[in-house]
Motif scaffolding. Sequence first.
Motif, PDB file in Angstrom:
ATOM      1  N   LEU A 207     -10.888  15.862   1.953  1.00 56.81           N
ATOM      2  CA  LEU A 207      -9.293  15.229   2.022  1.00 56.81           C
ATOM      3  C   LEU A 207      -9.159  14.163   1.004  1.00 56.81           C
ATOM      4  O   LEU A 207      -7.877  13.767   0.733  1.00 56.81           O
ATOM      5  N   GLY A 208     -10.291  13.841   0.033  1.00 60.76           N
ATOM      6  CA  GLY A 208      -9.977  13.034  -0.990  1.00 60.76           C
ATOM      7  C   GLY A 208     -10.622  11.468  -0.542  1.00 60.76           C
ATOM      8  O   GLY A 208     -11.486  11.421   0.340  1.00 60.76           O
ATOM      9  N   HIS A 209     -10.534  10.664  -1.158  1.00 58.69           N
ATOM     10  CA  HIS A 209     -11.354   9.336  -1.163  1.00 58.69           C
ATOM     11  C   HIS A 209     -10.659   8.589  -0.087  1.00 58.69           C
ATOM     12  O   HIS A 209      -9.450   8.111  -0.483  1.00 58.69           O
ATOM     13  N   ASP A 210     -11.184   8.308   1.021  1.00 61.05           N
ATOM     14  CA  ASP A 210     -10.851   7.484   2.225  1.00 61.05           C
ATOM     15  C   ASP A 210     -10.122   5.978   1.702  1.00 61.05           C
ATOM     16  O   ASP A 210      -9.266   5.442   2.355  1.00 61.05           O
ATOM     17  N   ALA A 211     -11.081   5.362   0.748  1.00 62.31           N
ATOM     18  CA  ALA A 211     -11.018   4.189   0.654  1.00 62.31           C
ATOM     19  C   ALA A 211      -9.700   4.128  -0.314  1.00 62.31           C
ATOM     20  O   ALA A 211      -8.788   3.131  -0.267  1.00 62.31           O
ATOM     21  N   PHE A 212      -9.407   4.994  -1.046  1.00 68.37           N
ATOM     22  CA  PHE A 212      -8.108   5.154  -1.889  1.00 68.37           C
ATOM     23  C   PHE A 212      -7.056   5.088  -0.937  1.00 68.37           C
ATOM     24  O   PHE A 212      -5.915   4.434  -1.183  1.00 68.37           O
ATOM     25  N   HIS A 213      -7.097   6.175  -0.100  1.00 64.30           N
ATOM     26  CA  HIS A 213      -6.006   6.403   0.642  1.00 64.30           C
ATOM     27  C   HIS A 213      -5.446   5.072   1.672  1.00 64.30           C
ATOM     28  O   HIS A 213      -4.500   4.944   1.586  1.00 64.30           O
ATOM     29  N   GLU A 214      -6.544   4.356   2.151  1.00 62.44           N
ATOM     30  CA  GLU A 214      -6.295   3.228   3.106  1.00 62.44           C
ATOM     31  C   GLU A 214      -5.824   2.110   1.997  1.00 62.44           C
ATOM     32  O   GLU A 214      -4.833   1.416   2.304  1.00 62.44           O
ATOM     33  N   SER A 215      -6.111   1.875   0.794  1.00 65.12           N
ATOM     34  CA  SER A 215      -5.593   0.800  -0.123  1.00 65.12           C
ATOM     35  C   SER A 215      -4.173   1.324  -0.512  1.00 65.12           C
ATOM     36  O   SER A 215      -3.417   0.355  -0.690  1.00 65.12           O
ATOM     37  N   TYR A 216      -3.974   2.531  -0.809  1.00 64.61           N
ATOM     38  CA  TYR A 216      -2.753   2.906  -1.265  1.00 64.61           C
ATOM     39  C   TYR A 216      -1.639   2.668  -0.160  1.00 64.61           C
ATOM     40  O   TYR A 216      -0.385   2.599  -0.531  1.00 64.61           O
ATOM     41  N   ILE A 217      -1.966   3.157   1.141  1.00 62.55           N
ATOM     42  CA  ILE A 217      -1.005   2.748   2.291  1.00 62.55           C
ATOM     43  C   ILE A 217      -0.679   1.340   2.115  1.00 62.55           C
ATOM     44  O   ILE A 217       0.513   0.855   2.247  1.00 62.55           O
ATOM     45  N   ARG A 218      -1.643   0.498   2.086  1.00 57.66           N
ATOM     46  CA  ARG A 218      -1.344  -0.889   1.981  1.00 57.66           C
ATOM     47  C   ARG A 218      -0.577  -1.397   0.951  1.00 57.66           C
ATOM     48  O   ARG A 218       0.271  -2.316   0.859  1.00 57.66           O
ATOM     49  N   PHE A 219      -0.812  -0.884  -0.258  1.00 60.82           N
ATOM     50  CA  PHE A 219      -0.285  -1.008  -1.591  1.00 60.82           C
ATOM     51  C   PHE A 219       1.147  -0.906  -1.340  1.00 60.82           C
ATOM     52  O   PHE A 219       2.171  -1.547  -1.706  1.00 60.82           O
ATOM     53  N   VAL A 220       1.597   0.294  -0.763  1.00 60.71           N
ATOM     54  CA  VAL A 220       2.978   0.678  -0.686  1.00 60.71           C
ATOM     55  C   VAL A 220       3.698  -0.297   0.211  1.00 60.71           C
ATOM     56  O   VAL A 220       4.867  -0.635   0.191  1.00 60.71           O
ATOM     57  N   GLU A 221       3.006  -0.608   1.230  1.00 66.42           N
ATOM     58  CA  GLU A 221       3.560  -1.781   2.180  1.00 66.42           C
ATOM     59  C   GLU A 221       3.758  -2.994   1.514  1.00 66.42           C
ATOM     60  O   GLU A 221       4.813  -3.799   1.672  1.00 66.42           O
ATOM     61  N   LEU A 222       2.737  -3.527   0.849  1.00 64.14           N
ATOM     62  CA  LEU A 222       3.092  -4.809   0.082  1.00 64.14           C
ATOM     63  C   LEU A 222       3.976  -4.698  -0.768  1.00 64.14           C
ATOM     64  O   LEU A 222       4.683  -5.881  -1.296  1.00 64.14           O
ATOM     65  N   VAL A 223       4.361  -3.664  -1.620  1.00 62.52           N
ATOM     66  CA  VAL A 223       5.470  -3.545  -2.487  1.00 62.52           C
ATOM     67  C   VAL A 223       6.858  -3.393  -1.592  1.00 62.52           C
ATOM     68  O   VAL A 223       7.800  -4.189  -2.231  1.00 62.52           O
ATOM     69  N   GLN A 224       7.073  -2.649  -0.588  1.00 63.87           N
ATOM     70  CA  GLN A 224       8.108  -2.739   0.138  1.00 63.87           C
ATOM     71  C   GLN A 224       8.551  -3.962   0.458  1.00 63.87           C
ATOM     72  O   GLN A 224       9.510  -4.759   0.888  1.00 63.87           O
ATOM     73  N   GLN A 225       7.386  -5.069   0.938  1.00 59.56           N
ATOM     74  CA  GLN A 225       7.529  -6.381   1.327  1.00 59.56           C
ATOM     75  C   GLN A 225       7.865  -7.381  -0.090  1.00 59.56           C
ATOM     76  O   GLN A 225       7.914  -8.649   0.159  1.00 59.56           O
ATOM     77  N   ARG A 226       7.767  -6.760  -1.249  1.00 61.62           N
ATOM     78  CA  ARG A 226       7.685  -7.469  -2.463  1.00 61.62           C
ATOM     79  C   ARG A 226       6.699  -8.363  -2.661  1.00 61.62           C
ATOM     80  O   ARG A 226       6.803  -9.446  -3.376  1.00 61.62           O
ATOM     81  N   LYS A 227       5.484  -8.475  -1.901  1.00 63.49           N
ATOM     82  CA  LYS A 227       4.534  -9.294  -2.162  1.00 63.49           C
ATOM     83  C   LYS A 227       3.746  -8.913  -3.461  1.00 63.49           C
ATOM     84  O   LYS A 227       3.393  -9.679  -4.387  1.00 63.49           O
ATOM     85  N   LEU A 228       3.593  -7.423  -3.637  1.00 60.71           N
ATOM     86  CA  LEU A 228       3.318  -6.877  -5.012  1.00 60.71           C
ATOM     87  C   LEU A 228       4.423  -6.240  -5.716  1.00 60.71           C
ATOM     88  O   LEU A 228       5.638  -5.855  -4.866  1.00 60.71           O
TER      89      LEU A 228
END
Length: 237
Positions: A207-228
């Motif tokens: 499936l690919g790197h699970d840690a990347f998947h988890e961090s990418y999900i959170r990254f997208v959330e943080l961008v939607q919230q404008r925190k990143l």
Amino acid sequence: MSPHDQDHYGGLKATDELARQAKIGSGTRVADFCAGLGGTVRYLAYKYGANVTGIEFTPVRVAGAQDLTKLVGLQDVARIVEGNVMDVPLADASVDAVVSQESFCHVPDVKKAVMEAKRILRTGGRLAFTDWVANEPLSAADAQLMWDGMAIQPLRSIPDYRRLVEGAGLEVLSVTDLTDEWGPILKDRLAMYQRLREEARQAGTPLGHDAFHESYIRFVELVQQRKLGGIRIVAAK
């Protein structure tokens, strides 16, 4: 050149905007910092007639980039070399423009990289790049997640980034907040990635790197919230 060769946010449109801001045209000598598999290097050489050298730290990516460049016959004007953007293997005042796309967030000392850009730029040459920013300080847990999943170094605010570039001795010409522009792009990219993971799961393949998947999900959330978010900075020597 195929848009699939452009892995950065915004694809060819984003690269065209950097080219416009950096005044890249026929015969322009360009360095691409953190070139990856060389998509931007090839595109700038092919579309704009530039003479481009990509600097890439990871040997396997350098080899892959060189193979791809040979396949499309651009090896005389689009080169990818192994090197560290904090110690660039190019001569002083040897290029007209330096570009980079969403890569400085992985560099341990961004100021060193920007100072190297200044060193290799001719007088009047331009640095044009995009990168991640922290519109709000990350929690310790989120910062660790970004490091574990995507090797993201500590991020800075937009004003701090401007001061970093100015502190390296460059004149900042423009600073553009890309956070709202990146939001839908990243949401679509995450959905695509998750579809690919599901296809892999159904096929019984990794499936690919699970840690990347988890961090990418959170990254997208943080961008939607404008925190990143994202930034484009254009500066001149």
